[in-house]
Design an enzyme around this catalytic site. Structure first.
Site, PDB file in Angstrom:
ATOM      1  N   ASP A  10       0.817  -1.223   0.108  1.00  0.00           N
ATOM      2  CA  ASP A  10      -0.074  -0.028   0.140  1.00  0.00           C
ATOM      3  C   ASP A  10       0.743   1.169  -0.128  1.00  0.00           C
ATOM      4  OD1 ASP A  10       0.932   0.120   2.649  1.00  0.00           O
ATOM      5  OD2 ASP A  10      -1.110   0.426   3.356  1.00  0.00           O
ATOM      6  N   CYS A  66       2.981  -3.167   3.845  1.00  0.00           N
ATOM      7  CA  CYS A  66       2.092  -1.975   4.411  1.00  0.00           C
ATOM      8  C   CYS A  66       2.789  -1.385   5.741  1.00  0.00           C
ATOM      9  CB  CYS A  66       0.733  -2.548   4.746  1.00  0.00           C
ATOM     10  SG  CYS A  66       0.321  -3.319   6.006  1.00  0.00           S
ATOM     11  N   GLY A  69       1.997  -4.194   8.658  1.00  0.00           N
ATOM     12  CA  GLY A  69       2.048  -5.615   7.784  1.00  0.00           C
ATOM     13  C   GLY A  69       0.722  -6.527   8.254  1.00  0.00           C
ATOM     14  N   ASN A  70      -0.021  -5.918   9.043  1.00  0.00           N
ATOM     15  CA  ASN A  70      -1.168  -6.602   9.507  1.00  0.00           C
ATOM     16  C   ASN A  70      -2.233  -6.561   8.553  1.00  0.00           C
ATOM     17  OD1 ASN A  70      -0.792  -7.565  12.089  1.00  0.00           O
ATOM     18  ND2 ASN A  70      -0.735  -5.408  12.896  1.00  0.00           N
ATOM     19  N   GLY A  71      -2.703  -5.482   7.922  1.00  0.00           N
ATOM     20  CA  GLY A  71      -3.618  -5.423   6.889  1.00  0.00           C
ATOM     21  C   GLY A  71      -3.321  -6.230   5.682  1.00  0.00           C
ATOM     22  N   HIS A  99       8.521 -24.378   9.264  1.00  0.00           N
ATOM     23  CA  HIS A  99       7.639 -24.966   9.961  1.00  0.00           C
ATOM     24  C   HIS A  99       6.228 -24.709   9.399  1.00  0.00           C
ATOM     25  CE1 HIS A  99      10.115 -24.896  14.051  1.00  0.00           C
ATOM     26  NE2 HIS A  99      10.797 -25.688  12.761  1.00  0.00           N
ATOM     27  N   ARG A 137       0.653 -30.464  10.443  1.00  0.00           N
ATOM     28  CA  ARG A 137       0.043 -29.377  10.870  1.00  0.00           C
ATOM     29  C   ARG A 137      -0.571 -28.126   9.911  1.00  0.00           C
ATOM     30  NH1 ARG A 137       5.232 -29.416  14.812  1.00  0.00           N
ATOM     31  NH2 ARG A 137       4.329 -30.985  16.203  1.00  0.00           N
TER      32      ARG A 137
END
Length: 144
Positions: A10, A66, A69-71, A99, A137
């Protein structure tokens, strides 16, 4: 043949995207999904096409950037075949690949240096999935 890497950001991640893209351009084929300036934008408009390109195999891995980094990470992880890890240090990028078989990472441009962003990208792109016990996993992540 060069490995294909998707990249998107972004407005808050634009500067870092350009640095990472230029850094990678000699070793990888980098497909830039935007944004292409620091003008305010909605990150899903760029993340969804980048994630789709990784999901459908057009690009092997992806890098999203961004402010926090979360969005971008939340958006990418809406795709069934995407495992995007928020990475703010190289060790997290390494573990995300080893992992979790992460196929995308998100980088928080407002919280790390440009040099650290490059280190994170290097670890992400040079680390392989370990498989074994981790495969069980990873196989349980997707919701069908």
């Amino acid at each position: 043949m060069k490995r294909k890497i998707a990249i998107a950001a972004d407005h808050a991640g634009y500067e870092y995207k350009e640095i990472v893209k230029n850094y990678l351009s000699e070793k990888f084929e980098v497909q830039d999904f935007g944004t292409f300036s620091t003008n305010s934008v909605d990150y899903p408009d760029f993340v969804h096409p980048a994630a789709t390109s990784v999901e459908n195999g057009e690009n092997e891995l992806g890098i999203l950037i961004c402010g926090s980094g979360n969005g971008v990470q939340i958006t990418a992880n809406k795709h069934q075949k995407i495992r995007c890890a928020l990475c703010w240090m190289p060790e997290i990028a390494t573990l995300a690949r080893q992992h979790n078989d992460a196929n995308m990472i998100s980088i928080p441009a407002r919280f790390i240096s440009k040099e650290l962003a490059i280190e994170i990208v290097d670890k992400f792109l040079s680390t392989e999935f370990e498989g074994g016990r981790h495969q069980n996993r990873v196989d349980k992540i997707a919701v069908c």
